[in-house]
Design an enzyme around this catalytic site. Structure first.
Site, PDB file in Angstrom:
ATOM      1  N   ASP A  69       2.560   2.474   2.598  1.00  0.00           N
ATOM      2  CA  ASP A  69       2.609   3.246   3.885  1.00  0.00           C
ATOM      3  C   ASP A  69       3.730   2.961   4.856  1.00  0.00           C
ATOM      4  O   ASP A  69       4.405   2.331   4.073  1.00  0.00           O
ATOM      5  CB  ASP A  69       1.325   2.698   4.702  1.00  0.00           C
ATOM      6  CG  ASP A  69      -0.020   3.191   4.254  1.00  0.00           C
ATOM      7  OD1 ASP A  69      -0.028   4.227   3.597  1.00  0.00           O
ATOM      8  OD2 ASP A  69      -1.027   2.624   4.394  1.00  0.00           O
ATOM      9  N   CYS A  90      -0.516  -5.305   6.611  1.00  0.00           N
ATOM     10  CA  CYS A  90      -0.481  -4.225   7.463  1.00  0.00           C
ATOM     11  C   CYS A  90       0.333  -4.580   8.908  1.00  0.00           C
ATOM     12  O   CYS A  90       0.969  -3.727   9.170  1.00  0.00           O
ATOM     13  CB  CYS A  90      -1.940  -3.585   7.913  1.00  0.00           C
ATOM     14  SG  CYS A  90      -2.798  -3.282   6.672  1.00  0.00           S
ATOM     15  N   CYS A 112      -2.631   2.572   7.741  1.00  0.00           N
ATOM     16  CA  CYS A 112      -4.123   2.430   8.126  1.00  0.00           C
ATOM     17  C   CYS A 112      -4.700   2.051   9.493  1.00  0.00           C
ATOM     18  O   CYS A 112      -3.762   2.027  10.144  1.00  0.00           O
ATOM     19  CB  CYS A 112      -4.994   1.507   7.059  1.00  0.00           C
ATOM     20  SG  CYS A 112      -4.278  -0.003   7.554  1.00  0.00           S
ATOM     21  N   CYS A 170       0.676  -1.380   0.020  1.00  0.00           N
ATOM     22  CA  CYS A 170      -0.150   0.023   0.002  1.00  0.00           C
ATOM     23  C   CYS A 170       0.949   1.439   0.118  1.00  0.00           C
ATOM     24  O   CYS A 170       0.441   2.436  -0.100  1.00  0.00           O
ATOM     25  CB  CYS A 170      -0.633   0.255   1.300  1.00  0.00           C
ATOM     26  SG  CYS A 170       0.060   0.114   2.784  1.00  0.00           S
TER      27      CYS A 170
END
Ligand code: FES
Length: 122
Positions: free
Chosen positions: A29, A100, A56, A27
């Protein structure tokens, strides 16, 4: 949800002994893990830890959890914490969000690696 709404150990640590960094290729991030280490009875103990993320909600919750799992542990133990340990401690994550939890686990490993490299140079 609690770790997302009330994240533990969040924020920059100005006097950190090392800062780990990891970017998520899925992603884009980014995560920073700050650690402070103390020596006790010949062991390296993770005395303090905090995180900063541009990720996130799942990244925030998993980072908060990993700081709780790692704090007070020997570095040799903390470096073995996996994304599965983190997901299990949060009672699971949706499969689409599993990547994540890599952010925090990998940034923690990076911080410990950097701490040890710095120590070797002294
Ligand atoms: Fe990027 Fe979760 S979507 S860290």
């Amino acid at each position: 949800m609690d770790h997302f709404r009330n994240p533990r150990n969040m924020g920059e640590m100005k006097d950190a002994d090392a800062v780990g960094e990891h970017g998520n290729p899925v992603c884009g991030d980014l995560m920073y893990i700050y650690i402070k280490v103390k020596e006790k009875d010949g062991e390296e103990i993770l005395d303090d830890i905090s995180f900063q993320t541009f990720g996130c909600a799942a990244a925030i919750a998993t980072s908060s959890m990993i700081t709780e799992l790692a704090k007070g542990k020997k570095l040799d133990e903390a470096i073995k914490i996996t994304r599965d340990d983190v997901a299990d401690s949060l009672d699971g994550l949706p499969p689409i969000k599993l990547h994540c939890s890599n952010l925090a686990a990998d940034a923690l490993r990076d911080a410990i690696k950097k701490y040890r490299e710095q120590k070797k140079k002294l």
